[in-house]
Scaffold this motif. Structure first.
Motif, PDB file in Angstrom:
ATOM      1  N   ASN A   1      -1.467   1.768   1.818  1.00  0.00           N
ATOM      2  CA  ASN A   1      -1.092   1.718   0.115  1.00  0.00           C
ATOM      3  C   ASN A   1      -2.330   2.516  -0.497  1.00  0.00           C
ATOM      4  O   ASN A   1      -3.248   1.946  -0.112  1.00  0.00           O
ATOM      5  CB  ASN A   1      -0.847   0.574  -0.254  1.00  0.00           C
ATOM      6  CG  ASN A   1       0.189  -0.093   0.554  1.00  0.00           C
ATOM      7  OD1 ASN A   1       1.238   0.345   0.886  1.00  0.00           O
ATOM      8  ND2 ASN A   1       0.040  -1.404   0.938  1.00  0.00           N
ATOM      9  N   HIS A   2      -2.040   3.722  -1.430  1.00  0.00           N
ATOM     10  CA  HIS A   2      -2.976   4.100  -2.328  1.00  0.00           C
ATOM     11  C   HIS A   2      -2.619   3.533  -3.467  1.00  0.00           C
ATOM     12  O   HIS A   2      -1.771   3.869  -4.179  1.00  0.00           O
ATOM     13  CB  HIS A   2      -2.732   5.596  -2.385  1.00  0.00           C
ATOM     14  CG  HIS A   2      -2.814   6.458  -1.126  1.00  0.00           C
ATOM     15  ND1 HIS A   2      -3.917   6.952  -0.622  1.00  0.00           N
ATOM     16  CD2 HIS A   2      -1.836   6.417   0.052  1.00  0.00           C
ATOM     17  CE1 HIS A   2      -3.709   7.304   0.711  1.00  0.00           C
ATOM     18  NE2 HIS A   2      -2.432   7.198   1.072  1.00  0.00           N
ATOM     19  N   VAL A   3      -3.917   3.005  -4.077  1.00  0.00           N
ATOM     20  CA  VAL A   3      -3.830   2.193  -5.475  1.00  0.00           C
ATOM     21  C   VAL A   3      -4.629   2.983  -6.578  1.00  0.00           C
ATOM     22  O   VAL A   3      -5.784   2.816  -6.264  1.00  0.00           O
ATOM     23  CB  VAL A   3      -3.918   0.918  -5.365  1.00  0.00           C
ATOM     24  CG1 VAL A   3      -4.207  -0.033  -6.739  1.00  0.00           C
ATOM     25  CG2 VAL A   3      -3.148   0.207  -4.557  1.00  0.00           C
TER      26      VAL A   3
ATOM     27  N   GLN B   1       7.370  10.651  -5.980  1.00  0.00           N
ATOM     28  CA  GLN B   1       6.629   9.574  -6.539  1.00  0.00           C
ATOM     29  C   GLN B   1       5.895   9.938  -7.780  1.00  0.00           C
ATOM     30  O   GLN B   1       5.679  11.079  -7.894  1.00  0.00           O
ATOM     31  CB  GLN B   1       5.654   8.834  -5.625  1.00  0.00           C
ATOM     32  CG  GLN B   1       5.612   9.285  -4.233  1.00  0.00           C
ATOM     33  CD  GLN B   1       4.291   8.569  -3.619  1.00  0.00           C
ATOM     34  OE1 GLN B   1       4.381   7.408  -3.431  1.00  0.00           O
ATOM     35  NE2 GLN B   1       3.719   9.256  -2.900  1.00  0.00           N
TER      36      GLN B   1
ATOM     37  N   HIS C   1      -5.677   0.317   0.212  1.00  0.00           N
ATOM     38  CA  HIS C   1      -5.223  -0.954   0.727  1.00  0.00           C
ATOM     39  C   HIS C   1      -4.225  -1.177   1.990  1.00  0.00           C
ATOM     40  O   HIS C   1      -3.591  -0.373   2.102  1.00  0.00           O
ATOM     41  CB  HIS C   1      -4.438  -1.552  -0.426  1.00  0.00           C
ATOM     42  CG  HIS C   1      -5.241  -2.026  -1.851  1.00  0.00           C
ATOM     43  ND1 HIS C   1      -5.168  -3.383  -1.808  1.00  0.00           N
ATOM     44  CD2 HIS C   1      -5.729  -1.717  -2.494  1.00  0.00           C
ATOM     45  CE1 HIS C   1      -5.941  -3.579  -2.921  1.00  0.00           C
ATOM     46  NE2 HIS C   1      -6.277  -2.298  -3.425  1.00  0.00           N
ATOM     47  N   GLU C   2      -4.371  -2.307   2.700  1.00  0.00           N
ATOM     48  CA  GLU C   2      -3.448  -2.686   3.676  1.00  0.00           C
ATOM     49  C   GLU C   2      -3.002  -3.917   2.984  1.00  0.00           C
ATOM     50  O   GLU C   2      -3.549  -4.893   3.159  1.00  0.00           O
ATOM     51  CB  GLU C   2      -4.047  -2.872   4.934  1.00  0.00           C
ATOM     52  CG  GLU C   2      -4.971  -1.842   5.466  1.00  0.00           C
ATOM     53  CD  GLU C   2      -5.445  -2.111   7.174  1.00  0.00           C
ATOM     54  OE1 GLU C   2      -5.784  -3.307   7.398  1.00  0.00           O
ATOM     55  OE2 GLU C   2      -5.504  -1.130   7.969  1.00  0.00           O
TER      56      GLU C   2
ATOM     57  N   LEU D   1      -2.059  -5.627  -7.946  1.00  0.00           N
ATOM     58  CA  LEU D   1      -1.474  -4.095  -7.976  1.00  0.00           C
ATOM     59  C   LEU D   1      -0.638  -3.559  -8.971  1.00  0.00           C
ATOM     60  O   LEU D   1       0.391  -4.267  -9.084  1.00  0.00           O
ATOM     61  CB  LEU D   1      -0.996  -3.617  -6.442  1.00  0.00           C
ATOM     62  CG  LEU D   1      -1.891  -3.985  -5.376  1.00  0.00           C
ATOM     63  CD1 LEU D   1      -1.291  -3.477  -4.075  1.00  0.00           C
ATOM     64  CD2 LEU D   1      -3.181  -3.550  -5.316  1.00  0.00           C
TER      65      LEU D   1
ATOM     66  N   TYR E   1       0.910  -0.223  -9.010  1.00  0.00           N
ATOM     67  CA  TYR E   1       1.676   0.641  -8.466  1.00  0.00           C
ATOM     68  C   TYR E   1       0.881   1.192  -7.398  1.00  0.00           C
ATOM     69  O   TYR E   1      -0.154   1.340  -7.227  1.00  0.00           O
ATOM     70  CB  TYR E   1       2.202   1.484  -9.087  1.00  0.00           C
ATOM     71  CG  TYR E   1       3.572   2.411  -8.504  1.00  0.00           C
ATOM     72  CD1 TYR E   1       4.710   1.975  -8.813  1.00  0.00           C
ATOM     73  CD2 TYR E   1       2.969   3.597  -7.857  1.00  0.00           C
ATOM     74  CE1 TYR E   1       5.706   2.611  -8.152  1.00  0.00           C
ATOM     75  CE2 TYR E   1       4.273   4.156  -7.476  1.00  0.00           C
ATOM     76  CZ  TYR E   1       5.775   3.815  -7.680  1.00  0.00           C
ATOM     77  OH  TYR E   1       6.566   4.435  -7.012  1.00  0.00           O
ATOM     78  N   SER E   2       1.749   1.192  -5.958  1.00  0.00           N
ATOM     79  CA  SER E   2       1.083   1.746  -5.020  1.00  0.00           C
ATOM     80  C   SER E   2       1.900   2.891  -4.431  1.00  0.00           C
ATOM     81  O   SER E   2       3.063   2.821  -4.635  1.00  0.00           O
ATOM     82  CB  SER E   2       1.230   0.483  -3.690  1.00  0.00           C
ATOM     83  OG  SER E   2       0.741   0.977  -2.442  1.00  0.00           O
TER      84      SER E   2
ATOM     85  N   ILE F   1       2.686   6.224  -1.541  1.00  0.00           N
ATOM     86  CA  ILE F   1       2.513   6.483  -0.283  1.00  0.00           C
ATOM     87  C   ILE F   1       1.729   7.598   0.307  1.00  0.00           C
ATOM     88  O   ILE F   1       2.416   8.739  -0.457  1.00  0.00           O
ATOM     89  CB  ILE F   1       3.951   6.213   0.279  1.00  0.00           C
ATOM     90  CG1 ILE F   1       4.749   4.951   0.109  1.00  0.00           C
ATOM     91  CG2 ILE F   1       3.900   6.692   1.937  1.00  0.00           C
ATOM     92  CD1 ILE F   1       6.110   4.615   0.234  1.00  0.00           C
TER      93      ILE F   1
ATOM     94  N   ARG G   1      -1.421   5.779   7.133  1.00  0.00           N
ATOM     95  CA  ARG G   1      -0.490   5.522   5.993  1.00  0.00           C
ATOM     96  C   ARG G   1      -0.925   4.267   5.233  1.00  0.00           C
ATOM     97  O   ARG G   1       0.059   3.495   5.216  1.00  0.00           O
ATOM     98  CB  ARG G   1       0.841   5.688   6.286  1.00  0.00           C
ATOM     99  CG  ARG G   1       1.088   7.100   6.795  1.00  0.00           C
ATOM    100  CD  ARG G   1       2.700   7.557   7.018  1.00  0.00           C
ATOM    101  NE  ARG G   1       3.446   7.332   5.748  1.00  0.00           N
ATOM    102  CZ  ARG G   1       4.550   7.612   5.762  1.00  0.00           C
ATOM    103  NH1 ARG G   1       5.312   8.071   6.720  1.00  0.00           N
ATOM    104  NH2 ARG G   1       5.160   7.378   4.377  1.00  0.00           N
TER     105      ARG G   1
END
Length: 100
Positions: A22-24, A65, A80-81, A33, A35-36, A38, A20
């Motif tokens: 972060n999806h950017v 979201q 992203h981590e 960023l 917005y990230s 989930i 899981r």
């Protein structure tokens, strides 16, 4: 999805089903960023993805979201981590959950 190698700023170790990050989908003009989102990844039979590899995977996003504007074939996004970009992906198919 492509998972970057450590030399390209990515990971040293593989990621597994249920990962899981972060999806950017967008960045601010200064590179931060915007917005990230989930969500998690499912990797099928192999159950993981090695750094430096590219594979067709399933990304599942939480439904509460504001992500709808990004759900289109050909949409690219970054994995992203925290602030570190470790991979990228492109949507090739979209399946929306049934709303009851």
């Amino acid at each position: 999805m492509t998972l970057y190698t450590n030399e390209k700023g990515g990971r040293e170790t593989p990621i597994a089903n249920g990962y899981r990050p972060n999806h950017v989908f967008e960045y601010e003009e200064d590179g931060t960023l915007k917005y990230s989102f989930i969500g998690d990844f499912q990797f099928g039979e192999d159950k993981r993805l090695e750094p430096g590899s590219t594979k067709e995977v399933t990304a599942r996003f939480l439904t509460h979201q504001p992500i709808e504007q990004y759900l289109k074939i050909g949409q690219r996004w970054w994995i992203h981590e925290g602030p570190r970009k470790i991979g990228e992906a492109e949507m090739i198919k979209i399946e929306l959950p049934d709303k009851e």
